[in-house]
Design an enzyme around this catalytic site. Structure first.
Site, mmCIF file in Angstrom:
data_model
loop_
_atom_site.group_PDB
_atom_site.id
_atom_site.type_symbol
_atom_site.label_atom_id
_atom_site.label_comp_id
_atom_site.label_asym_id
_atom_site.label_seq_id
_atom_site.Cartn_x
_atom_site.Cartn_y
_atom_site.Cartn_z
ATOM 1 N N HIS A 1 -25.024 -43.423 0.399
ATOM 2 C CA HIS A 1 -24.818 -42.000 0.153
ATOM 3 C C HIS A 1 -25.095 -41.220 1.441
ATOM 4 O O HIS A 1 -25.860 -41.682 2.303
ATOM 5 C CB HIS A 1 -25.750 -41.517 -0.964
ATOM 6 C CG HIS A 1 -25.458 -42.115 -2.307
ATOM 7 N ND1 HIS A 1 -26.022 -41.649 -3.475
ATOM 8 C CD2 HIS A 1 -24.658 -43.140 -2.681
ATOM 9 C CE1 HIS A 1 -25.581 -42.360 -4.505
ATOM 10 N NE2 HIS A 1 -24.756 -43.279 -4.038
ATOM 11 N N GLU B 1 -26.922 -38.565 2.181
ATOM 12 C CA GLU B 1 -28.302 -38.234 2.541
ATOM 13 C C GLU B 1 -29.120 -39.488 2.831
ATOM 14 O O GLU B 1 -30.016 -39.475 3.675
ATOM 15 C CB GLU B 1 -28.962 -37.354 1.471
ATOM 16 C CG GLU B 1 -29.025 -37.928 0.079
ATOM 17 C CD GLU B 1 -27.784 -37.658 -0.755
ATOM 18 O OE1 GLU B 1 -26.679 -38.055 -0.317
ATOM 19 O OE2 GLU B 1 -27.925 -37.080 -1.860
#
Lengths: 149, 149
Positions: free
Chosen positions: B53, B55
């Site tokens: 992902h 982040e």
């Protein structure tokens, strides 16, 4: 690599290896078709990476070994109940079964804390078998922390 | 690299880059002392890693750039509300502030789902500023999925 009758033995050996390296003793192994696909142990201190938990390391190693991005036919054995981050990762990679040893009331996210696999925002829940050799895993952790006090 | 007045602009540019690569458009940037420490965008498809992902990629890049294992003086900007795995990682690395754009009622874990940062098993909660440029981020995601239907 063939797998012993109880794959949790491999996870315990990895936890012991972590302890010998000064890491909190947690070990993990991922099994596919009765064989070891990948292993991991806690390496947070050595790598300076607070996300380098045993099961997360094992998942990354399994993804690298597998190449398809899905571990839906794989089972994870880990000596401590996974935290919120790791439970989230288990759901992302769609592991089939989760076997864990000691419960973690302070940081666990499976049968404690957010109980992520029972939540509506969890899009894949593994079958969970908790408490496998729990007292042995708990003793290993207690011993580690007692020696460092 | 200096940082524009609104670091979320960098996250949006990374989200657009993700979309151009056929990835769900999410981008993230980590700021320390007014400068970019690390960036990340969704690379799940390209890498075959469902944990990649935006982040989480930014956090790993920041840890690699920093070397201390702690990001307590850093702020994260991300175009979508973090999921359970990523919220767990944010707590592990002790980020100071989290700015996110669009809410994610189906998979978010900050103001939806397990609301991890409000739970007793969360040992570090960042200050959260949600809804920054939310409509722009939501529109970007809707457009991406509409084009693939």
């Amino acid at each position: 690599m063939t797998t012993p009758d109880n794959p949790m033995e491999i996870a315990f050996a990895l936890a012991a290896e972590a302890a010998a390296a000064g890491e909190v003793p947690v070990g993990a192994v991922i099994i596919r078709d009765g064989r070891v696909l990948a292993t991991g142990r806690n390496t947070m201190r050595e790598t300076g990476d607070p996300t380098a938990h045993a099961e997360f390391n094992a998942i990354r190693a399994a993804l690298a070994a597998d190449g398809t991005g899905r571990l839906a036919d794989c089972d994870l054995y880990v000596t401590l109940e996974p935290c919120t981050m790791c439970a989230g990762a288990i759901a992302q990679v769609k592991l089939r079964r989760l076997y864990y040893a000691a419960e973690d009331p302070k940081g666990g996210a499976v049968d404690n804390g957010v109980r992520f696999f029972s939540q509506p925002t969890c899009h894949h829940a593994p079958e969970v078998i908790g408490g496998v050799s729990a007292s042995r895993a708990g003793e290993m952790l207690r011993k580690f922390f007692a020696e460092r006090r």
